[in-house]
Enzyme design. Structure first.
Site, PDB file in Angstrom:
ATOM      1  N   GLY A 195      43.908 -14.534  23.536  1.00  0.00           N
ATOM      2  CA  GLY A 195      44.877 -15.143  22.680  1.00  0.00           C
ATOM      3  C   GLY A 195      45.704 -16.345  23.618  1.00  0.00           C
ATOM      4  CB  THR A 239      49.471   2.847  22.444  1.00  0.00           C
ATOM      5  OG1 THR A 239      49.558   4.159  22.629  1.00  0.00           O
ATOM      6  CG2 THR A 239      50.315   2.387  21.452  1.00  0.00           C
ATOM      7  CB  CYS A 247      39.066 -17.537  37.630  1.00  0.00           C
ATOM      8  SG  CYS A 247      39.684 -16.909  36.273  1.00  0.00           S
ATOM      9  CB  ALA A 280      38.749 -13.330  27.181  1.00  0.00           C
TER      10      ALA A 280
END
Ligand code: PLP
Length: 373
Positions: free
Chosen positions: A196, A233, A318, A69
């Site tokens: 996720g 990828t 954080c 994110a």
């Protein structure tokens, strides 16, 4: 161990671990290749995209997978802006991924305007109204606060933003996704970030919702994956696991139970003297309770609880390492209150019994620290 730091990250669901193993060992093919095994992996990615889109009530082609994110937030701020030289409005309650991206824009000469928070933890809508003008290029307002769990009224804010400007409207939905009902059409955002690992998928997978027909340049260029907007990828295991986690989260998430658990935690805190619940009066996610415990150092309490088999958070991961807490100071919390700030964040798998044990231990250790035991 009773784990109460799920807003920091979550334990993977067993089914997700199994799926990741299968992806890494059997379905390891590059989805851009043309042989059948690779095409199958590309199909799996698109099924995952459809699952995430369904959860947001948007189109699969509006979902772009990212590495996290933080990337989605940075991308939105860096390239979501319509007027390249216009001002950018954020709130004082943003996660560092938005706040620091905004500070970087500021260092490049972009005017950053910061809307204040109300006492209840929500963003001050009047302040947004005051700050947004026809020169506003982008507005980014967090949906659910990672610090307090307070939920902002994104659709009302969107209406105001759109009535006053042509600005692009972004919201960080990381702590809202799957935890409160999210319908992207009701929110009326142009961009919306997801992660996720807050819902039982592995770390290293996120997504940005980009409203159809909206033009946004890529942050990362290269091989042209994700329809040219996010090269690199694909993290195939992460993407498929993300969608699986959405399904399992929804299967286990009993909102009534979560509401009861949150109310129980708050009631238990109310029975302890000098504890302030941050953002209690605002609309809240059931998954986060932030409490300022007066007269203790949260880090010490965290260590004691760890020894006692309970893991709690100190605020967002954080900001946990810093004694400053931008969001809580903007709520008017004093340095002393912030020093004693703890964050309990829940997973849908938690039981009332576990929470009762955890709260017993939290109360006992607060009393020990306060010299009462
Ligand atoms: N935004 C919010 C509200 C968060 O809580 C987090 C994670 O703590 C992030 C963004 C960053 O997510 P990621 O770890 O996927 O980069």
């Amino acid at each position: 161990m009773i784990y109460l730091d799920n807003a920091g990250t979550t334990k993977l669901f067993d089914e997700v671990i199994k799926l990741c193993n299968d992806m890494l060992s059997e379905y390891f093919f590059n989805p851009s290749a043309t042989y059948p095994s690779a095409v199958k992996v590309a199909e799996m990615i698109n099924l995952a995209r459809a699952t995430i889109a369904k959860e947001l009530h948007c189109l699969p082609e509006e979902i772009y997978f990212t590495s996290c994110a933080t990337e989605a937030d940075n991308w939105a701020l860096e390239y979501g802006r319509k007027l390249k030289n216009g001002n950018v409005v954020i709130s004082a309650g943003e996660h560092a991924a938005i706040y620091e991206a905004a500070m970087r824009l500021k260092s490049k000469g972009v005017e950053i305007r910061i809307a204040a928070l109300n006492k209840d933890g929500t963003v001050n809508i009047k302040d947004i109204e005051r700050l947004v003008d026809k020169n506003t290029a982008l507005v980014s307002i967090i949906h659910c606060s990672n610090e307090t769990g307070v939920v902002n009224d994104i659709s009302t804010i969107s209406q105001i933003v759109k009535s006053k400007s042509n600005a692009v409207f972004h919201s960080d939905g990381v702590q809202a996704f799957c935890k409160i009902p999210v319908n992207i059409n009701d929110l009326a955002v142009d961009l919306y970030s997801l992660s996720g690992h807050k819902i039982g998928a592995p770390k290293g997978i996120g997504a940005l919702y980009v409203k159809r027909n909206m033009h946004i340049n890529p942050l990362i260029v290269g091989g042209g994956q994700e329809r040219g907007l996010r090269s690199g990828t694909e993290n195939t295991a992460g993407i498929v696991a993300f969608a699986k986690a959405v399904e399992i989260f929804n299967k286990y998430c009993d909102r009534e139970k979560m509401a009861q658990i949150r109310n129980y935690i708050i009631t238990r805190f109310r029975n302890i003297a000098n504890v302030l619940i941050n953002g209690e009066e605002g609309r809240n996610s059931y998954f986060i309770v932030s409490a300022s415990v007066f007269g203790i150092k949260a880090e010490v309490l965290q260590n004691m609880l760890y020894q006692d088999g309970v893991i709690i958070g100190l605020g967002s991961a954080c900001s946990a390492k810093s004694s400053e807490n931008r969001v809580l100071s903007n709520l008017g919390r004093s340095k002393k209150e912030i020093e004693g700030n703890i964050r309990l964040s829940l997973s849908p798998m938690i039981s009332m019994e576990e929470i009762a044990v955890a709260m017993e231990k939290i109360e006992k250790n607060i009393n020990v620290l306060r010299g009462k035991i």
